[in-house]
Each structure stands twice: as structure tokens, then as C-alpha cells.
Design an enzyme around this catalytic site. Structure first.
Site, mmCIF file in Angstrom:
data_model
loop_
_atom_site.group_PDB
_atom_site.id
_atom_site.type_symbol
_atom_site.label_atom_id
_atom_site.label_comp_id
_atom_site.label_asym_id
_atom_site.label_seq_id
_atom_site.Cartn_x
_atom_site.Cartn_y
_atom_site.Cartn_z
ATOM 1 N N GLY A 1 -13.327 -1.012 -7.322
ATOM 2 C CA GLY A 1 -14.834 -0.483 -7.043
ATOM 3 C C GLY A 1 -14.918 0.270 -5.633
ATOM 4 N N GLY A 2 -13.680 0.840 -5.112
ATOM 5 C CA GLY A 2 -13.709 1.539 -4.187
ATOM 6 C C GLY A 2 -14.232 0.675 -2.747
ATOM 7 N NE ARG B 1 -3.951 1.825 0.726
ATOM 8 C CZ ARG B 1 -4.907 2.247 -0.112
ATOM 9 N NH1 ARG B 1 -4.691 1.989 -1.495
ATOM 10 N NH2 ARG B 1 -6.045 2.950 0.347
ATOM 11 C CG ASN C 1 -7.990 6.444 -5.086
ATOM 12 O OD1 ASN C 1 -8.832 5.449 -4.850
ATOM 13 N ND2 ASN C 1 -8.230 7.606 -4.663
ATOM 14 C CG ASP D 1 -8.203 5.467 -0.804
ATOM 15 O OD1 ASP D 1 -9.333 5.994 -1.156
ATOM 16 O OD2 ASP D 1 -7.802 4.692 -1.322
ATOM 17 C CB THR E 1 -9.116 -0.290 -8.412
ATOM 18 O OG1 THR E 1 -8.444 1.167 -7.715
ATOM 19 C CG2 THR E 1 -8.614 -1.402 -7.521
ATOM 20 C CB SER F 1 -6.852 -0.379 0.977
ATOM 21 O OG SER F 1 -7.287 -0.798 -0.155
ATOM 22 C CB THR G 1 -5.473 0.706 -6.472
ATOM 23 O OG1 THR G 1 -6.176 1.852 -6.876
ATOM 24 C CG2 THR G 1 -4.792 0.912 -5.351
HETATM 25 O O1 DON Z 1 -7.743 1.365 -1.787
HETATM 26 C C1 DON Z 1 -8.818 1.541 -2.078
HETATM 27 O O2 DON Z 1 -9.805 1.343 -1.121
HETATM 28 C C2 DON Z 1 -9.199 2.520 -3.300
HETATM 29 N N1 DON Z 1 -8.042 3.297 -3.712
HETATM 30 C C3 DON Z 1 -9.549 1.721 -4.480
HETATM 31 C C4 DON Z 1 -10.075 2.542 -5.630
HETATM 32 C C5 DON Z 1 -10.702 1.915 -6.454
HETATM 33 O O3 DON Z 1 -11.404 0.685 -6.449
HETATM 34 C C6 DON Z 1 -11.272 2.511 -7.680
HETATM 35 N N2 DON Z 1 -12.085 1.756 -8.603
HETATM 36 N N3 DON Z 1 -13.142 1.742 -8.888
#
Ligand code: DON
Length: 555
Positions: free
Chosen positions: A454-455, A90, A383, A405, A363, A434, A381
Site C-alpha cells: 500500500g505504498g 531493496r 512497486n 520511490d 506489492t 521504502s 514489491t
Molecule cells: O517500497 C515501497 O514503499 C513501495 N515500492 C511499495 C509499493 C506498494 O506498496 C504498492 N502497493 N500498493
């Protein structure tokens, strides 16, 4: 189209799976990256070497989603020892991080510095993580596993529609920085699918890493060039920030559910804690035989409670102490289950206090099983789409915008509507929380390697994928199934557009739920191994047209 590929490869795998041949399976979000992984397995590499080839190829062909300038979280299963381990690559905050840089004069959050340009970028983790994995768990030198990515960058490729659309979408910010424009908008125009897209600067940086390992990126000329470019554009990175970066190996979280063992991501991901908490809450509830309305009700109430705890407690384990014993305890989950009203939505405002633009699709996740049963589940990712849109000078490295984040402004939502507090406040050297949740699901004779981008929705996608697998679904069905999502705040159920019948929606509304009809989200890549028949299957999310799940025989 993907289903056709999947179906054919499954049949081929079935036919070819004799005692004399062994199959491997890879599913990733880009066909060239899947092929890079297979090429590396054919050269004698194991799942870890293949993962390194896939990740570095994605840095070239899917830069909107991940890359050398970003980070990743990965689970590795070592078939020889039977052990599972977790690699934390990370990103971390530079030492000079200052919250003042992310607030406007009037005190409102500065969404520009949080998401665009060098202040948005954490110190990258990917090169350190890849070099660590190669040395400790791989069989091949980086020169071999990085060869496909170097070839793609040197010889060029046709950008996917998704990459071309991402460049167009971020053209304003890319246009601020000469190295970003030169890479993504040669001649001043956003690259399009018919162009041959070459990336000689990144090829050179990859060659330096192939030769020197992580020091090739974190010290010496690549590091000097990145620090020079970041500083010239208003960032704070120093050579010491880069030189001090280390990937960490951590113990995965495990939870038993319905006869399966789920092995998943520990902090600094919130994903595994949340998935474990949700499964513990759902324990004993007969989801399978429930009508759809109540199944969604119990899923959503479990999600709501886990995301409340996410916002309240979780952060970098090297900086904050978290009540893990409580969060992972079945007794704690029993109490949360008791608080679910059988016929009514709980309002998030009724829970002890601990919002949201649409998450982008960037990501990337891939899943690999090699012929010996080694497995990698890896989410990488930068981000949001194309990260910070800042290319660090001649290094060719596109930097992430992972600083968003962190809870940069306490109580204010990040790009995924997540709200955090002190546990996830930015501090020099600290990793931002994350949602990435690379996971294994291990049953008596079937197992799955699973994850998605997908965040904040990663957590619920993986949860729903785990439940589908446990219900007996195959890789294609798991990636294709429709999704729902709830994250405590905003207090609403996101429903994949058109996926629920009107009577189900009506009943959920009558129970007190707000429904948010949303375009599809996620880009899941799953590999399943049925040990009773020794058949592997691989599937890439049908929502994207670029991915490839493929099974191949290796002699
Ligand atoms: O680490 C995380 O949770 C985010 N940076 C992930 C970002 C992400 O999945 C964007 N995509 N849809």
C-alpha cells in the site's frame, strides 16, 4: 469466504495442537503461494525455506505485485538463537542514473520514464536476497524451495481477477514492448481468468537460479539478456550494475509499547522509524478508553509528525547519515506530543517545512511461523501495478518501477504522494527509500507477524494492526478492521469509505480536519501465535479474494 477458511483452520489448529503435533501458519495474498509454502514445510523446510517458496510462487502467480525483477524487505526470527534479523533486498539505482532522464524539457517531472519501461527499473534485489536467506538461514537447497514456483510457471495457472485486471489496466505500456506483450497478452489480448497462463521464460530463469544461486541471475546468460533488452529499450543497466548487487543484513528497529516489543524494518525502509516514532508519541495516551473522535485525532497527529520527518531525513543508510538517535528517542517524541492541540487539527503548514494520486494495490506481504517457532515477515514489491510493465527479453523477468520511490525531482510527489529531498535523491548504487514495514509484535504470551502493501499507507496500516493486536484482536479482526491514514502531505485524513459514522466525521471536520473518503486500501496478511494456548491463527485481508491464511499440523 476467507473468514470461513480462517475459522475452520483455527478450530482445526486448536483441536490438533497436542504434544505430538505442531502447527505451522502461513498467510499470503495468493492461495497457490500459501500452498507452496506449506508444501515446503512438509518437505522439512523451515520458515525461511517456506518464505522462499512463497516469494518465488508469487513472482509467477501475482506478478502485478512482486517478483524476481523487484525487491523485498524481510524480518527473520531464528527460534534456536532467539535472534531477529533483517534482510534488505531493496533495489538500487544503476550507476548511470541521471535525474535528467526523469524531467521533461519544460522542467516538469516526467511521470512516464519514472513509472514505465526500463528507466523506471532499479537493479533487482529479490534473487540475491532469497539466495542469501536460503544459504544462511534455510535448511533446503534452492532446487527444493523453488520447485513449486517452477511447476506453476511450467504447468500454468488461471490468472486471478486482480492479475487479469492489472494486465488490462497496463495494456498500453505492456504493448510497447514485445516481450511484455508476449508474456501478458499472448495473441495480442490481455490474459483473462479463464486462460491457462504459462510462463516458460520465467520458469527457465527460476531453474537457472535454482541451479546456480544468485550468480545465475546477476551474471551469465540471464544477466546478459536482461542488460541487452534494457539497453535496446533505452535503459542504462550494465553487467557491472548487476554483478555488484548485494543483499544486506541489517539490525531491525525495536520499540517497546504497552508491554509489547515491536520489531520492525530499519532504513532503507522508512516504515520502522515512522512506526517507532508514532508509538513513542502515543505513549501515555489512553487510546483504548478514548472516544473515537479523539482516538483518531491523536493517531493522525502522530502520523502527521512522523511523515514530516520521513520526508525530511530518511534514505539509504549506506549513503545518508540520519538523526536516528533523535528520531527514535522518547524525549523527542515527548516534544512532538506536547505540540498536539487537544481539540484542534495541526495544519501541516504550521510544522517546519520538509501531496497525492491514489496508491495502487501492488506489492505483497506474507507472514509465516513454522513448527519450531521460526518466523518470517516479508514484504516483496515491483512497486506499482506490474512494475515498469517491461519484461527483459527472453529472461521472462518483469522489471520493477522502483526508481519512482526516489525523490527523482526534489519537492515533487511520487506515485504515493511522498515528497523527499536530498536524503532520498537518486545516486548510482543507492537504494531508494521504502515504506515496506514487515514487523513482529512480541508480548509476554502472544505474538504477531504482520505487514501489508500500500505504498505510504503501509506504515499506518502496520501501526493500526499493531495497536489492534495489542488491544487483544485476533488475526481475522486485525486484517478486517477499517483503516485511516494521514501522511503530512496531502494534509487530509484518508478514511476507508463508509467506515466512520456521520457524527464522528462531523466532529473531526469541526476540529479542522479535511476528510478524504477513499476506497479500501492494503492487503494485509497476519499470523498470530497465542503461546498460552499454543494456538496459531492466520488471516488474509478480506478486501482481496485471492489470499489464504492457513494453519496446518506437521508431524
Ligand atoms: O517500497 C515501497 O514503499 C513501495 N515500492 C511499495 C509499493 C506498494 O506498496 C504498492 N502497493 N500498493
Amino acid at each position: 469466504m476467507l473468514f470461513a477458511v480462517l475459522a475452520t483452520t483455527c478450530l482445526l489448529a486448536h483441536a490438533a495442537d497436542t504434544a505430538h503435533t505442531k502447527t505451522v501458519a502461513i498467510a499470503s495474498a495468493n492461495a497457490a503461494a500459501t500452498e507452496a509454502g506449506l508444501e515446503t514445510l512438509r518437505k522439512g523446510g523451515n520458515a525461511v525455506d517456506a518464505a522462499i517458496a512463497v516469494a518465488t510462487s508469487l513472482s509467477v502467480v501475482q506478478p502485478e505485485a512482486s517478483g524476481l525483477g523487484g525487491g523485498f524487505l524481510a524480518l527473520i526470527h531464528n527460534a534456536a538463537t532467539g535472534k531477529d534479523t533483517f534482510i534488505d533486498a531493496r533495489e538500487m539505482a544503476p550507476q548511470a542514473v541521471s535525474t535528467a532522464d526523469y524531467v521533461n524539457k519544460d522542467g516538469s517531472p516526467n511521470r512516464d520514464t519514472s513509472l514505465n519501461g526500463p528507466l523506471a527499473a532499479g537493479i533487482p534485489g529479490s534473487p540475491a536476497g532469497l539466495a542469501y536467506m536460503a544459504k544462511k538461514y534455510g535448511k533446503l537447497p534452492l532446487k527444493v524451495s523453488l520447485a513449486p514456483a517452477i511447476r506453476l510457471a511450467d504447468e500454468g495457472f488461471h490468472p486471478t481477477r486482480s492479475l487479469a485486471a492489472s494486465i488490462k489496466h497496463r495494456a498500453d505500456v505492456l504493448g510497447r514492448y514485445p516481450a511484455s506483450s508476449a508474456k501478458f497478452m499472448p495473441g495480442g489480448n490481455p490474459a483473462v481468468s479463464t486462460d491457462l497462463f504459462r510462463d516458460p521464460d520465467q520458469a527457465q530463469t527460476l531453474k537457472t537460479i535454482a541451479e546456480k544461486g544468485a550468480p545465475g541471475f546477476y551474471t551469465g546468460i540471464v544477466a546478459e539478456e536482461m542488460v541487452r533488452a534494457v539497453k535496446a529499450a533505452g535503459g542504462t543497466w550494465t553487467m557491472a550494475d548487476l554483478a555488484s548487487y548485494r543483499a544486506h543484513e541489517r539490525t531491525p528497529i525495536t520499540v517497546d509499547y504497552a508491554g509489547y516489543k515491536v520489531i520492525t524494518a530499519p532504513p532503507p525502509s522508512s516504515g520502522g522509524v515512522a512506526v517507532a516514532e508514532i508509538l513513542n508519541i502515543l505513549r501515555g495516551i489512553d487510546l483504548k478508553n478514548m472516544d473515537q473522535v479523539h482516538r483518531i485525532h491523536y493517531l493522525v497527529e502522530a502520523m502527521r509528525r512522523a511523515f514530516r520527518d520521513h520526508n525530511e531525513y530518511l534514505g539509504d543508510p549506506d549513503f545518508v547519515s540520519m538523526p536516528m538517535d533523535m528520531l527514535l528517542s522518547p524525549f523527542y517524541a515527548d516534544g512532538l506530543r506536547q505540540s498536539i492541540l487537544p481539540e484542534r487539527a495541526t495544519s501541516s503548514s504550521w510544522l517546519p517545512a520538509a501531496h497525492a494520486p491514489e496508491p495502487g494495490m501492488h506489492t505483497t506481504h506474507f507472514s509465516i511461523i513454522d513448527k519450531d517457532g521460526n518466523m518470517v515477515s516479508m514484504t516483496c514489491t515491483v512497486n506499482t501495478t506490474l512494475g515498469s510493465a517491461f519484461v527483459a527479453g527472453k529472461s521472462g523477468v518483469l522489471l520493477n518501477n522502483e526508481m519512482d520511490d526516489f525523490a527523482l525531482v526534489a519537492g515533487k510527489p511520487n506515485a504515493f504522494g511522498l515528497i523527499g529531498g536530498s536524503a532520498n535523491a537518486p545516486v548510482g548504487g543507492k537504494r531508494m527509500l521504502s515504506s515496506m514495514t514487515p514487523s513482529f509484535v512480541i508480548g509476554k504470551d502472544r505474538l504477531a507477524v504482520i505487514g501489508s502493501p500500500g505504498g505510504s499507507t503501509i506504515i499506518t496500516q502496520v501501526l493500526e494492526g499493531i495497536l489492534a493486536f495489542i488491544d487483544g484482536k485476533n488475526a481475522g479482526e486485525i486484517t478486517a478492521q477499517k483503516r485511516i491514514h494521514h501522511q503530512y502531505l496531502p494534509d487530509r485524513i484518508d478514511v476507508e469509505s463508509g467506515s466512520l459514522p456521520a457524527d464522528v466525521l462531523g466532529k473531526l471536520k469541526a476540529m479542522g480536519y479535511e476528510i478524504n473518503d477513499r476506497e479500501s486500501w492494503g492487503n494485509m496478511n497476519v499470523v498470530v501465535w497465542d503461546k498460552s494456548t499454543n494456538v496459531k491463527s492466520a488471516a488474509s485481508d478480506p478486501r482481496s479474494h485471492d489470499g489464504l491464511g492457513k494453519v496446518e499440523s506437521i508431524h
